[in-house]
Enzyme design. Sequence first.
Site, short mmCIF file in Angstrom:
data_model
loop_
_atom_site.label_atom_id
_atom_site.label_comp_id
_atom_site.label_asym_id
_atom_site.label_seq_id
_atom_site.Cartn_x
_atom_site.Cartn_y
_atom_site.Cartn_z
N VAL A 77 0.86 -1.18 0.00
CA VAL A 77 0.00 0.00 0.00
C VAL A 77 0.90 1.23 0.00
O VAL A 77 1.80 1.34 0.84
CB VAL A 77 -0.89 0.01 1.26
CG1 VAL A 77 -1.86 1.19 1.24
CG2 VAL A 77 -1.65 -1.31 1.39
N CYS A 78 0.68 2.13 -0.95
CA CYS A 78 1.51 3.34 -1.02
C CYS A 78 1.36 4.13 0.29
O CYS A 78 0.25 4.52 0.67
CB CYS A 78 1.11 4.22 -2.19
SG CYS A 78 1.98 5.79 -2.20
N ILE A 79 2.48 4.36 0.94
CA ILE A 79 2.42 4.97 2.27
C ILE A 79 1.91 6.40 2.22
O ILE A 79 1.09 6.82 3.07
CB ILE A 79 3.78 4.85 3.00
CG1 ILE A 79 3.67 5.33 4.45
CG2 ILE A 79 4.89 5.58 2.26
CD1 ILE A 79 4.84 4.92 5.32
N ALA A 82 -1.77 6.33 1.54
CA ALA A 82 -2.50 5.75 2.67
C ALA A 82 -2.62 6.73 3.84
O ALA A 82 -3.70 6.90 4.39
CB ALA A 82 -1.80 4.48 3.13
#
Lengths: 130, 118
Positions: A77-79, A82
């Site tokens: 998940v792209c930090i 997110a």
Amino acid sequence: MQYIIAIYGAPFSSQSSQTALYFCREAIAKGHHISRVFFYQDAVHNASSLASPPQDETDIPAHWQSFIADNNIDGVVCIAAALRRGILNDEEQQRYVKPGSNLANSLNLSGLGQLIEGAVVSDRLVSFGA
Amino acid sequence: MSSLCVITSKAPYGSLNAKEALDTALIAAAFDLKVSLIFDADGVYQLLDHQSPTGISQKKFSAAIPALELYGIESLLVCRDSIEQRGINPDHLIGNAQLLSKQEIAIHLESTDLVLSF
């Protein structure tokens, strides 16, 4: 064939998350390998362990989370995407002093570099837009 | 060296799409990919000069465009049909972008290893 999947759409306001899930299921059934699924933009909502749709509706986030765990897929998940949308793991919850964390166990927060690196080493990059 | 083309097709404000597309291109350049950016459909508005988004408390998107070359993104391509349909004068576009026909864009994509469309 080795695939990396990029998903951009939110689970309940775009068809892309469910279509991507069905694509991945079918690819594995046909003997292909999904090396990584990268959740970007609004698709990060698939990583929430708090989504609670009515029982007679398809729980797309839960399906994604169990599919990734069951098939040992690297679910990233792209930090940045997110954090601004309120998807946090324990570490980020503490860093930003928030009242809770909600990242599903089978997924990890990491950077966009995981999408780029994965795309370079895979045979195919398939993206599911919003 | 692999090549990557990011197609950005949404307006600069109103959603985060344009910023997240640009971030992807920048990260790819940091990974030493040969990166090109195509501004298509409403994405051409990203290149308009004189943007002033302070009224909606946003950062000026166009401020990032001149810096792209410094980060290794030298190929900025614009769909000519898209700017003509929107009545945009090419002189009002920043960033030394190159105007391409649909056919030229197709040829460019054909010669690119990876395409990410936003």
